[in-house]
Write an enzyme that holds these catalytic residues in place. Structure first.
Site, PDB file in Angstrom:
ATOM      1  N   ALA A 154      37.442  43.792  27.732  1.00 19.71           N
ATOM      2  CA  ALA A 154      37.170  43.580  26.307  1.00 19.71           C
ATOM      3  C   ALA A 154      37.216  44.870  25.496  1.00 19.71           C
ATOM      4  O   ALA A 154      36.845  44.885  24.327  1.00 19.71           O
ATOM      5  CB  ALA A 154      35.804  42.915  26.148  1.00 19.71           C
ATOM      6  N   HIS A 211      36.589  49.666  35.228  1.00 15.72           N
ATOM      7  CA  HIS A 211      37.761  49.423  34.385  1.00 15.72           C
ATOM      8  C   HIS A 211      38.920  50.250  34.924  1.00 15.72           C
ATOM      9  O   HIS A 211      39.472  51.119  34.251  1.00 15.72           O
ATOM     10  CB  HIS A 211      37.449  49.754  32.923  1.00 15.72           C
ATOM     11  CG  HIS A 211      36.539  48.769  32.288  1.00 15.72           C
ATOM     12  ND1 HIS A 211      36.974  47.568  31.762  1.00 15.72           N
ATOM     13  CD2 HIS A 211      35.205  48.775  32.117  1.00 15.72           C
ATOM     14  CE1 HIS A 211      35.948  46.896  31.284  1.00 15.72           C
ATOM     15  NE2 HIS A 211      34.853  47.597  31.502  1.00 15.72           N
ATOM     16  N   ASN A 235      34.548  42.879  38.520  1.00 16.75           N
ATOM     17  CA  ASN A 235      35.079  42.693  37.171  1.00 16.75           C
ATOM     18  C   ASN A 235      35.805  43.963  36.716  1.00 16.75           C
ATOM     19  O   ASN A 235      35.288  45.069  36.865  1.00 16.75           O
ATOM     20  CB  ASN A 235      33.945  42.364  36.188  1.00 16.75           C
ATOM     21  CG  ASN A 235      33.380  40.983  36.424  1.00 16.75           C
ATOM     22  OD1 ASN A 235      33.932  39.987  35.989  1.00 16.75           O
ATOM     23  ND2 ASN A 235      32.270  40.920  37.151  1.00 16.75           N
ATOM     24  N   ASP A 294      24.781  43.441  31.110  1.00 15.93           N
ATOM     25  CA  ASP A 294      25.997  43.627  30.304  1.00 15.93           C
ATOM     26  C   ASP A 294      25.886  42.806  29.019  1.00 15.93           C
ATOM     27  O   ASP A 294      26.883  42.287  28.501  1.00 15.93           O
ATOM     28  CB  ASP A 294      27.243  43.237  31.098  1.00 15.93           C
ATOM     29  CG  ASP A 294      28.522  43.827  30.502  1.00 15.93           C
ATOM     30  OD1 ASP A 294      28.430  44.819  29.753  1.00 15.93           O
ATOM     31  OD2 ASP A 294      29.612  43.270  30.762  1.00 15.93           O
ATOM     32  N   GLY A 330      31.351  40.680  28.071  1.00 16.39           N
ATOM     33  CA  GLY A 330      29.911  40.842  28.180  1.00 16.39           C
ATOM     34  C   GLY A 330      29.214  39.525  28.421  1.00 16.39           C
ATOM     35  O   GLY A 330      29.835  38.476  28.627  1.00 16.39           O
TER      36      GLY A 330
END
Length: 384
Positions: A154, A211, A235, A294, A330
């Site tokens: 995101a 990430h 994730n 998160d 999130g």
């Protein structure tokens, strides 16, 4: 019994009829607190000749160390990645509201943002102790912008950055200051990331890997240079593969330096991570699991449109997406909800679930001598 007033005028509170989490198990003991510190009753009775000023019957409740949320982007309409005139009042609101969910310390988290946002927001974040006024602030968690475009999730692509010739100086110029920073999430496969990890670690800042499209050897090298955390495991990283498990492989790597523990965050909201994946991670490396929310600005609010930094997000039930997409952005789960879901999904003990939200994050940040336990002289941030 003689009064304890010669030692301190502060009242002593005795919590009775309770089970307290101490030494990894629930014990039926009373808990004694004065001025925000947990007391040793033997010293109180025999050295100070003191007694309780206030007795509270807990009616067989569990008393656990206060939860520590090291990744929370906001909540209750407040977005930590937005530079607003009333930022301080916003962080105070979140600090106060999360107390009711058992969180007594947190790291306000900023997602990838333009340098101007960091320069405006970070000077307004002050490290402080918690209390009746709200949860304590342990320092900021900066998630990006030095992350992978392929696994940006995101995070807004136009704000992503790489380490150029200056490496650590590039990071300093982007953030403006590291005075209140506690955690930095970056992608370890980026060029010159090793020297940045070393410099951050030297300054006592926790480096987290996330990430990222890093392979296992790149992740192991980052740990050898000082990284100790993984941002929301599974994730925004390469999926597990049996020939190269990527960052996930750190959970069972044999190349972790002696005496070092790798911790990993998990969003146990029933959305971000399948219960089977929670069980796999927990069984592989139980002592490294750290529950995080998160949470975004929409936590505690009705479904609809909210923000996450530069992005507009939509809340649909417990799902949060970047507006117009199916990209998760999130969570809106509170920490007590995450603890319950984790315990139910894994079948672990209540003690284990509670420690994943208290002791483990305290160990990650190196503050287990004062937070994350109910040991004598620890801070009395407790959740019932």
């Amino acid at each position: 019994m003689p009064s304890n007033k010669s030692v301190s005028d502060a009242p002593i509170v005795q919590f009775t009829n309770c089970r307290i989490l101490r030494s990894h198990r629930l014990q039926r003991e009373d808990l004694w607190v004065r001025e925000g510190k947990i007391l040793n009753p033997e010293k109180l009775f025999f050295d100070e000749k003191g007694s309780a000023d206030i007795q509270l019957d807990c009616k067989d409740s569990i008393i656990a160390p206060g939860f520590i949320d090291v990744q929370i982007n906001g909540g209750f309409g407040v977005d930590f990645s937005l530079a607003t005139d009333d930022f301080k009042s916003g962080i105070d609101l979140v600090s106060q509201k999360i107390l009711s969910h058992g969180v007594t310390s947190f790291c306000p988290t900023l997602v990838t943002s333009p340098p101007s946002v960091y320069h405006q927001v970070l000077p307004q974040i002050s490290i402080r102790n918690g209390g009746a006024h709200g949860a304590g602030i342990l320092g900021a968690h900066l998630e990006g912008p030095f992350i992978s475009k392929e696994k940006k999730g995101a995070h807004p692509e136009h704000c992503l950055r790489t380490f150029e010739a200056g490496a650590f100086q590039d990071l300093l110029a982007t953030y403006g200051s590291l005075d209140c920073v506690r955690i930095v999430t970056l992608a370890p496969e980026m060029k010159r990331s090793s020297e940045v990890i070393r410099e951050l670690t030297k300054r006592g800042i926790c480096v987290s890997l996330g990430h990222s499209v890093a392979n296992l050897s790149q992740a192991e090298e980052a740990v050898q240079h000082g990284a100790t955390f993984i941002t929301h495991l599974f994730n925004a990283m390469l999926p597990f593969h049996h020939r190269d498990p990527g960052i996930v492989g750190l959970l069972t790597s044999d190349k972790i330096p002696a005496g070092r523990r790798v911790f990993y965050g998990m969003i146990s909201d029933g959305i971000h991570t399948n219960p089977a994946a929670l069980r796999i991670a927990h069984r592989a490396h139980p002592k490294g699991l750290v529950l995080v929310t998160d949470a975004i600005a929409g936590m505690g609010l009705a479904p609809g449109r909210h923000t996450l930094g530069q992005q507009v997000v939509e809340i649909d039930g417990l799902n949060t997406y970047i507006a117009g997409t199916k990209t998760l952005s999130g969570s809106v789960a509170t920490m007590d909800t995450c603890v319950r879901h984790f315990q139910e999904a894994t079948g672990c003990s209540v003690e284990t679930a509670l420690e994943a939200a208290s002791l483990h994050p305290a160990q990650l940040l190196g503050i287990e001598h004062k937070k994350g336990t109910l040991n004598y002289d620890s801070d009395a941030g407790t959740a019932m």
